[in-house]
Design a protein around this motif. Structure first.
Motif, mmCIF file in Angstrom:
data_model
loop_
_atom_site.group_PDB
_atom_site.id
_atom_site.type_symbol
_atom_site.label_atom_id
_atom_site.label_comp_id
_atom_site.label_asym_id
_atom_site.label_seq_id
_atom_site.Cartn_x
_atom_site.Cartn_y
_atom_site.Cartn_z
ATOM 1 N N VAL A 1 0.852 -1.192 0.000
ATOM 2 C CA VAL A 1 0.000 0.000 0.000
ATOM 3 C C VAL A 1 0.888 1.244 0.000
ATOM 4 O O VAL A 1 1.342 1.689 1.065
ATOM 5 C CB VAL A 1 -0.941 0.003 1.228
ATOM 6 C CG1 VAL A 1 -1.827 1.239 1.216
ATOM 7 C CG2 VAL A 1 -1.795 -1.260 1.274
ATOM 8 N N PRO A 2 1.190 1.795 -1.188
ATOM 9 C CA PRO A 2 1.999 3.011 -1.218
ATOM 10 C C PRO A 2 1.183 4.235 -0.810
ATOM 11 O O PRO A 2 0.106 4.477 -1.343
ATOM 12 C CB PRO A 2 2.439 3.121 -2.691
ATOM 13 C CG PRO A 2 1.449 2.330 -3.470
ATOM 14 C CD PRO A 2 0.851 1.301 -2.543
ATOM 15 N N ILE A 3 1.692 4.970 0.176
ATOM 16 C CA ILE A 3 1.084 6.248 0.554
ATOM 17 C C ILE A 3 2.070 7.322 0.090
ATOM 18 O O ILE A 3 3.179 7.436 0.613
ATOM 19 C CB ILE A 3 0.839 6.342 2.074
ATOM 20 C CG1 ILE A 3 -0.003 5.154 2.590
ATOM 21 C CG2 ILE A 3 0.186 7.676 2.429
ATOM 22 C CD1 ILE A 3 -1.442 5.105 2.106
ATOM 23 N N LEU B 1 10.243 8.212 -10.446
ATOM 24 C CA LEU B 1 10.113 8.009 -11.891
ATOM 25 C C LEU B 1 10.777 9.173 -12.611
ATOM 26 O O LEU B 1 11.675 9.007 -13.435
ATOM 27 C CB LEU B 1 8.634 7.896 -12.277
ATOM 28 C CG LEU B 1 7.941 6.607 -11.829
ATOM 29 C CD1 LEU B 1 6.444 6.667 -12.120
ATOM 30 C CD2 LEU B 1 8.545 5.380 -12.494
ATOM 31 N N THR B 2 10.350 10.398 -12.258
ATOM 32 C CA THR B 2 10.961 11.588 -12.871
ATOM 33 C C THR B 2 11.413 12.583 -11.796
ATOM 34 O O THR B 2 12.221 13.451 -12.062
ATOM 35 C CB THR B 2 9.943 12.309 -13.795
ATOM 36 O OG1 THR B 2 8.912 12.899 -12.987
ATOM 37 C CG2 THR B 2 9.304 11.357 -14.791
ATOM 38 N N ALA B 3 10.848 12.482 -10.607
ATOM 39 C CA ALA B 3 11.130 13.453 -9.537
ATOM 40 C C ALA B 3 12.250 12.930 -8.634
ATOM 41 O O ALA B 3 12.420 11.716 -8.500
ATOM 42 C CB ALA B 3 9.856 13.692 -8.725
ATOM 43 N N LEU C 1 6.033 4.218 2.630
ATOM 44 C CA LEU C 1 6.261 5.663 2.695
ATOM 45 C C LEU C 1 6.881 5.991 1.342
ATOM 46 O O LEU C 1 8.060 5.784 1.118
ATOM 47 C CB LEU C 1 7.209 5.948 3.861
ATOM 48 C CG LEU C 1 7.790 7.341 4.006
ATOM 49 C CD1 LEU C 1 6.711 8.391 4.015
ATOM 50 C CD2 LEU C 1 8.633 7.418 5.274
ATOM 51 N N SER C 2 6.034 6.479 0.431
ATOM 52 C CA SER C 2 6.342 6.422 -0.995
ATOM 53 C C SER C 2 6.905 7.748 -1.498
ATOM 54 O O SER C 2 7.904 8.200 -0.950
ATOM 55 C CB SER C 2 5.041 5.991 -1.668
ATOM 56 O OG SER C 2 5.255 5.447 -2.901
ATOM 57 N N ALA C 3 6.275 8.385 -2.482
ATOM 58 C CA ALA C 3 6.807 9.662 -2.985
ATOM 59 C C ALA C 3 6.779 10.725 -1.888
ATOM 60 O O ALA C 3 5.955 10.672 -0.974
ATOM 61 C CB ALA C 3 5.980 10.137 -4.176
HETATM 62 C C1 DTB Z 1 3.607 4.835 -6.349
HETATM 63 O O1 DTB Z 1 2.641 4.774 -5.561
HETATM 64 N N1 DTB Z 1 4.474 5.825 -6.386
HETATM 65 C C2 DTB Z 1 5.463 5.610 -7.412
HETATM 66 C C3 DTB Z 1 5.105 4.212 -7.968
HETATM 67 N N2 DTB Z 1 3.904 3.898 -7.231
HETATM 68 C C4 DTB Z 1 4.959 3.986 -9.412
HETATM 69 C C5 DTB Z 1 5.591 6.722 -8.370
HETATM 70 C C6 DTB Z 1 5.843 8.072 -7.704
HETATM 71 C C7 DTB Z 1 6.019 9.069 -8.781
HETATM 72 C C8 DTB Z 1 6.411 10.406 -8.246
HETATM 73 C C9 DTB Z 1 6.547 11.425 -9.308
HETATM 74 C C10 DTB Z 1 7.602 11.147 -10.345
HETATM 75 O O2 DTB Z 1 8.697 10.621 -10.032
HETATM 76 O O3 DTB Z 1 7.362 11.440 -11.516
#
Ligand code: DTB
Ligand code: SAM
Ligand code: SF4
Length: 314
Positions: free
Chosen positions: A220-222, A292-294, A262-264
């Motif tokens: 469960v990503p928050i 991914l990009t941040a 504890l995700s983005a």
């Molecule tokens: C999730 O819940 N967060 C991740 C993954 N699953 C794929 C992605 C976060 C992306 C944050 C913005 C970026 O890096 O572009």
């Protein structure tokens, strides 16, 4: 499994959110320790296999073609480049490799390449995860056959708030893909974002939706919204950090045996706030300098934080 419920009521979830902070954290700790070693944290690594120019209009996302964020686009990567990145991620202690693509869903002509990536990453000896958008039942089956372990597909917010965040698809479309993923026998990674202008009630409804699924998502990503200039949510008000911790704690109590990530957003958090999230029952993070990009929390900073808190990778 004893203590695992799928019949939570909205009132119960709201009551958890409303507990005095110490009581909420205590209950989350008790639940966490009944299912996990409290000093172990699962570590995943993300890679963006296809970046930008996404046809969807998700208000939070830097990769949507609807927003001008100045992001550099990138076509689908080569299989070997992705497998090599997985080898490196494994060497730095990640146990799961998550491949994300800026698609509404995978197109037929790209799909064989994605299947080859999954086979290759599996061969490296890592758990595999993919986040490719909407899937058909058949695509989910093929992913499973290629060796995929997890599929990430977030509900992102409450059913009620969803339509103010995304207009190019509906909440029901997300749930349908999650059904296909389950039917194919894949493990589910599904969570959401805090900080998109939602109310406390929306956070409760988001967690209620996850917790009353027939089977809880295994992960469960928050995410804490990373406000990206050029997106409609660039100026969204930053939520009270304690409300973010409350969301983690409530997720832990509702879904006791799931990994709560504890995700983005860790890059913008203090060490103390991250520590509170671990106390609230978070037991998974993304490692590496980039999501991914941040940008993500720097690897040296994570190493120091894990050391100071006595945490080690699962
Ligand atoms: C999730 O819940 N967060 C991740 C993954 N699953 C794929 C992605 C976060 C992306 C944050 C913005 C970026 O890096 O572009
Ligand atoms: N396109 C696929 C999809 O939407 O399912 C996969 C990739 S998408 C970027 C994966 C998840 O990243 C989203 O569901 C959202 O939860 C998260 N995300 C995207 N941008 C974010 C941001 N600015 N802050 C926090 N989380 C974000
Ligand atoms: Fe596309 Fe996924 Fe970003 Fe939405 S969240 S714009 S579907 S990459």
């Amino acid at each position: 499994m004893p203590g695992i419920r799928h019949d939570w009521t909205l009132d119960e979830v709201r009551a958890l959110f409303a507990l005095p902070f110490p009581d909420l954290l205590f209950q989350a700790q008790v639940t966490h320790r009944a299912h996990f070693a409290a000093d172990r944290v699962q570590v995943s690594r993300l890679i963006s296999i296809k970046t930008g120019a996404c046809p969807e209009d998700c208000a939070y996302c830097p990769q949507s073609a609807h927003h001008d964020t100045g992001l550099e686009k990138q076509r689908l990567l080569e299989v070997e480049a992705v497998v090599e990145a997985a080898r490196q991620a494994r060497a730095t202690g990640a146990s799961r490799f998550c491949m994300g693509a800026a698609w509404r869903g995978p197109a037929a002509h790209d799909f064989p390449t994605v299947l080859a990536m999954i086979e290759g990453v599996k061969g490296v000896g890592m758990e595999t995860c993919a986040s490719l958008g909407l899937l058909s039942a058949e695509q989910a089956r093929q992913l499973k056959e290629a060796g995929l372990d997890y599929y990430n597909h977030n509900i992102d917010t409450s059913p009620e708030h969803y339509e103010t965040i995304v207009k190019t698809r509906g909440f029901e479309d997300r749930l349908e893909t999650l059904d296909h993923v389950r039917e194919a026998g894949l493990s589910v990674c599904c969570g959401g974002i805090v900080g998109m202008g939602e109310k406390a009630l929306d956070r409760a409804r988001m967690l209620l939706t996850l917790a009353n699924m027939p089977k809880h998502p295994e992960s469960v990503p928050i995410n804490l919204l990373i406000p990206i200039p050029g997106t409609p949510l660039a100026e969204a008000e930053r939520p009270d950090p304690f409300d973010f911790v409350r969301t983690i704690a409530t997720a832990r109590i509702l879904m006791p045996a799931s990994l709560v990530r504890l995700s983005a957003g860790r890059q913008g958090m203090s060490d103390e706030l991250q520590a509170l999230c671990f106390l609230a029952g978070a037991n998974s993070v993304f490692c590496g300098e980039k999501l991914l990009t941040a940008p993500n929390a720097a690897p040296e900073r994570d190493e120091s934080l894990f050391g100071r808190l006595g945490l080690s990778p699962m």
